[in-house]
Design a protein around this motif. Structure first.
Motif, PDB file in Angstrom:
ATOM      1  N   MET A   1       0.851  -1.173   0.000  1.00  0.00           N
ATOM      2  CA  MET A   1       0.000   0.000   0.000  1.00  0.00           C
ATOM      3  C   MET A   1       0.899   1.240   0.000  1.00  0.00           C
ATOM      4  SD  MET A   1      -2.792   1.272   2.877  1.00  0.00           S
ATOM      5  CE  MET A   1      -3.679  -0.249   2.826  1.00  0.00           C
ATOM      6  N   ASN A   2       0.582   2.189  -0.867  1.00  0.00           N
ATOM      7  CA  ASN A   2       1.376   3.411  -0.906  1.00  0.00           C
ATOM      8  C   ASN A   2       0.818   4.441   0.079  1.00  0.00           C
ATOM      9  OD1 ASN A   2      -0.756   4.869  -2.117  1.00  0.00           O
ATOM     10  ND2 ASN A   2      -0.033   4.412  -4.169  1.00  0.00           N
ATOM     11  N   TRP A   3       1.585   5.510   0.300  1.00  0.00           N
ATOM     12  CA  TRP A   3       1.204   6.527   1.280  1.00  0.00           C
ATOM     13  C   TRP A   3      -0.121   7.196   0.937  1.00  0.00           C
ATOM     14  CZ3 TRP A   3       0.778   8.087   5.833  1.00  0.00           C
ATOM     15  CH2 TRP A   3       0.456   9.401   6.150  1.00  0.00           C
ATOM     16  N   ALA A   6      -2.950   4.952   1.933  1.00  0.00           N
ATOM     17  CA  ALA A   6      -3.024   4.869   3.393  1.00  0.00           C
ATOM     18  C   ALA A   6      -3.584   6.161   3.974  1.00  0.00           C
ATOM     19  CB  ALA A   6      -1.643   4.578   3.972  1.00  0.00           C
ATOM     20  N   LYS A   7      -3.128   7.283   3.456  1.00  0.00           N
ATOM     21  CA  LYS A   7      -3.596   8.593   3.933  1.00  0.00           C
ATOM     22  C   LYS A   7      -5.095   8.740   3.718  1.00  0.00           C
ATOM     23  CE  LYS A   7      -2.668  13.498   3.157  1.00  0.00           C
ATOM     24  NZ  LYS A   7      -1.907  14.445   2.350  1.00  0.00           N
ATOM     25  N   THR A   8      -5.583   8.302   2.566  1.00  0.00           N
ATOM     26  CA  THR A   8      -7.021   8.372   2.265  1.00  0.00           C
ATOM     27  C   THR A   8      -7.813   7.558   3.279  1.00  0.00           C
ATOM     28  OG1 THR A   8      -6.561   8.679  -0.083  1.00  0.00           O
ATOM     29  CG2 THR A   8      -8.766   7.918   0.496  1.00  0.00           C
ATOM     30  N   ILE A   9      -7.332   6.375   3.584  1.00  0.00           N
ATOM     31  CA  ILE A   9      -8.019   5.509   4.554  1.00  0.00           C
ATOM     32  C   ILE A   9      -8.000   6.140   5.948  1.00  0.00           C
ATOM     33  CG2 ILE A   9      -7.900   3.281   5.746  1.00  0.00           C
ATOM     34  CD1 ILE A   9      -6.815   2.125   3.043  1.00  0.00           C
ATOM     35  N   GLU A  15     -12.299  10.453  14.037  1.00  0.00           N
ATOM     36  CA  GLU A  15     -11.487  10.724  15.219  1.00  0.00           C
ATOM     37  C   GLU A  15     -10.120  11.280  14.813  1.00  0.00           C
ATOM     38  OE1 GLU A  15      -9.669   8.325  19.048  1.00  0.00           O
ATOM     39  OE2 GLU A  15     -11.464   7.532  18.074  1.00  0.00           O
ATOM     40  N   VAL A  16      -9.528  10.703  13.780  1.00  0.00           N
ATOM     41  CA  VAL A  16      -8.243  11.183  13.273  1.00  0.00           C
ATOM     42  C   VAL A  16      -8.402  12.596  12.725  1.00  0.00           C
ATOM     43  CG1 VAL A  16      -6.476  10.844  11.493  1.00  0.00           C
ATOM     44  CG2 VAL A  16      -7.333   8.882  12.780  1.00  0.00           C
ATOM     45  N   GLN A  17      -9.467  12.841  11.987  1.00  0.00           N
ATOM     46  CA  GLN A  17      -9.721  14.179  11.438  1.00  0.00           C
ATOM     47  C   GLN A  17      -9.832  15.204  12.561  1.00  0.00           C
ATOM     48  OE1 GLN A  17     -13.237  14.011   9.000  1.00  0.00           O
ATOM     49  NE2 GLN A  17     -12.211  12.909   7.345  1.00  0.00           N
ATOM     50  N   ASN A  18     -10.542  14.860  13.626  1.00  0.00           N
ATOM     51  CA  ASN A  18     -10.705  15.782  14.755  1.00  0.00           C
ATOM     52  C   ASN A  18      -9.377  16.073  15.439  1.00  0.00           C
ATOM     53  OD1 ASN A  18     -13.459  15.959  14.312  1.00  0.00           O
ATOM     54  ND2 ASN A  18     -13.968  14.374  15.789  1.00  0.00           N
TER      55      ASN A  18
END
Length: 89
Positions: A1-3, A6-9, A15-18
């Motif tokens: 899996m590329n960055w 992974a970043k999109t997921i 929670e990560v967005q917050n």
């Protein structure tokens, strides 16, 4: 899996967005400090000497592992020829 994948997921997680949103200001301040220090061709050790602290404190500040006071940030700003401005919007 590329960055990118992974970043999109990762960013789909609310929670990560917050957490990222809560830390956005801190990241911007750190980025500005590093850029201003480099514009003045100062090492972390040089900056530390200018403001009367240890290089390890500058390293922790720039890595986000330090919770600086407004006074400390102001000393850093003055040492790199900038002005600290704080506001609540």
């Amino acid at each position: 899996m590329n960055w990118d994948k992974a970043k999109t997921i990762i960013l789909k997680n609310k929670e990560v967005q917050n957490e990222l949103k809560m830390n956005e200001t801190e990241y911007k301040i750190i980025e500005e400090i590093i850029m201003a220090r480099k514009e003045k061709n100062l090492t972390q050790k040089d900056l530390a000497k200018l403001i009367g602290t240890k290089q390890s404190n500058i390293s922790r500040l720039e890595s986000g592992n330090y919770n600086p006071t407004i006074e400390f940030l102001n000393r850093v700003a003055v040492a790199v020829g900038k002005e600290l401005k704080v506001s609540i919007a």
